[in-house]
Scaffold this active site. Structure first.
Site, short mmCIF file in Angstrom:
data_model
loop_
_atom_site.label_atom_id
_atom_site.label_comp_id
_atom_site.label_asym_id
_atom_site.label_seq_id
_atom_site.Cartn_x
_atom_site.Cartn_y
_atom_site.Cartn_z
N ASP A 98 0.83 -1.20 0.00
CA ASP A 98 0.00 0.00 0.00
C ASP A 98 0.86 1.25 0.00
OD1 ASP A 98 0.83 -0.70 2.61
OD2 ASP A 98 -0.72 0.54 3.52
N GLU A 162 0.22 -1.32 5.74
CA GLU A 162 1.29 -0.77 6.56
C GLU A 162 1.12 0.72 6.80
OE1 GLU A 162 5.18 1.01 7.62
OE2 GLU A 162 3.92 1.44 5.89
#
Length: 453
Positions: A98, A162
């Site tokens: 991400d 994350e």
């Protein structure tokens, strides 16, 4: 993955980082950037297309990737490369899929174009951290073509989430799929072994051996609601503002961790400075002034910190609200959480409550370990002009969640960048980009480290 007889840690007859690997790391970085995995928080992200992309390329290398989700679309990938030494501990190599949001109007290029221009790959994730994801893929595919294996098992994990809480990513993997990481005692990931130009002609390569803990706070002040024209000595906004001001102005005391002390010692030797961080009365602030630009590597991690970031209150200018809320980005050093909590109790005072909006542990890793020595050696082989130094990250990574499994985490995602290229400023920044040459360097260093670790 095909096997070839070799002594563990010895160079192979032909370099697995061939021309194809160098082409692939650039292509993979660009193509991963084009897959929009923006994480806006609150579950608003979909990493699955990037996870499938990574899994397909791992499968092409003869591996058996496993795709795992806690929530639909929030996909993680885990695969294992078997090593030549069955008695060795396994090593975790992880990268998140991400990225943080990017406002296209602020950028010189489309942030999700993955454009390659003038030897540079542009786009959100070029530094944080689809570059490292691409390096990992290029390395293991190079191994497959060359028929070589690392000394120890390498567990590869590409994670979701994350950039938010990691609840759908490394937290989910650590809590629900621990057997996939069996044997892993150490791990490497982002934010280490990058070029830091000190403005004096020196090139430093800081390797992270620690992280400050995360203490994102929610402050709530309650008072008496009423008309804005009336006297109000229980104004929630005033109470909150006073607490926020105290937090913002607080000067946290110096607390030197073993990693930071080791960094100060090596920097003192590099610059010919007389200093002893162990000596009573050592003035770290005066020492940092002597370091000049290099102080940026150390300054954020000699203290705890708390920065107010968000304010929420009221709905009309002539109405005093009964409640006001603020958010604070707090960070605490290894061993510093108790002091952090106590200080926040004092700074918020009796009229403001605080709680952790998100909390994760601080980490510390040894700088005298064989693994750290091999990371240092891999960098020095390909950047002999560089000076490797340990440092502690001011922020955090997925290593925090994987530490629940007893995995010691290091920051090691090697890049060699030219002077004037501000690596750290590009994290979450506008016009994020990475030089092609830096990716080529990273693949070579990562390959050498992982095969010998």
């Amino acid at each position: 993955m095909a096997d070839q007889q070799q002594e563990p840690g010895e160079p192979v007859d032909h370099d697995p980082v061939d021309a194809r690997a160098l082409d692939e790391v650039v292509a993979f970085t660009s193509e991963l950037i084009r897959i929009d995995t923006t994480n806006r928080g609150g579950g608003d992200c979909r990493e699955r297309p990037a996870a499938e992309y990574a899994a397909e390329r791992l499968a092409d290398a003869g591996l058996t990737p496993t795709l795992l989700e806690r929530a639909p679309g929030r996909t993680n990938v885990v695969a294992r490369v078997e090593g030549t030494d069955p008695g060795a501990d396994a090593l975790l190599v992880h990268g998140h899929l991400d990225v943080v949001p990017a406002e296209a109007a602020d950028w010189s290029v489309d942030p999700f174009s993955g454009e390659i221009r003038d030897g540079v790959v542009w786009g959100r994730g070029a530094i944080d951290m689809k570059n490292m994801d691409a390096m990992i893929l290029a390395v293991v595919r190079g191994w497959a073509r060359a028929g070589v294996r690392p000394r120890r098992d390498i567990v590869i994990a590409f994670t979701a989430d994350e950039e938010a809480s990691a609840a759908d990513g490394s937290g989910f993997l650590a809590d629900r799929h621990a057997p996939l990481f069996e044997g892993c005692t150490e791990g490497v990931s982002e934010s280490g072994a990058f070029t830091f130009h000190d403005g004096r002609g020196n090139q430093l390569y800081p390797i992270a051996a620690g992280e400050r803990g995360t203490g994102w706070l929610k402050l709530t002040a309650r008072g008496k609601a009423g008309h804005g024209s009336k006297v109000n000595r229980a104004n929630a906004v005033s109470r909150l503002a006073a607490a926020v001001a105290r937090i913002g102005e607080h000067r946290w005391p110096v607390r030197l961790t073993p990693t930071v002390r080791a960094s100060l010692v090596e920097l003192a030797a590099l610059y010919g400075l007389e200093s002893d961080p162990e000596a009573p009365g050592f003035d770290v602030d005066a020492f940092l002034e002597k370091l000049g630009a290099t102080a940026a590597l150390v300054e954020p991690t000699v203290r705890n910190s708390a920065n107010p970031t968000m304010l929420q209150s009221g709905y009309k200018v002539n109405v005093v609200p009964g409640e006001a809320v603020a958010y604070v980005d707090g960070r605490f050093l290894p061993g510093g959480e108790e002091e952090f909590r106590h200080t926040l109790d004092l700074l918020t005072g009796p009229d403001v409550d605080w709680e952790f909006h998100h909390r994760e542990v601080a980490l510390q890793a040894p700088v005298d370990s064989p693994t750290y020595a091999k990371m240092r050696a891999a960098v020095e082989e390909f950047a002999p002009e560089g000076h490797v130094v340990p440092y502690c990250m001011s922020g955090g990574t997925d290593a925090k969640q994987f530490s629940r499994l007893g995995i010691t985490g290091y920051g090691f995602s090697p890049l060699r960048t030219p002077e004037g290229f501000d690596y750290q400023a590009l994290f979450h920044g506008v016009d994020e980009r990475v030089p092609v040459d830096a990716l080529h360097f990273g693949v070579r260093v990562l390959d050498r480290f992982l095969r010998t670790a």
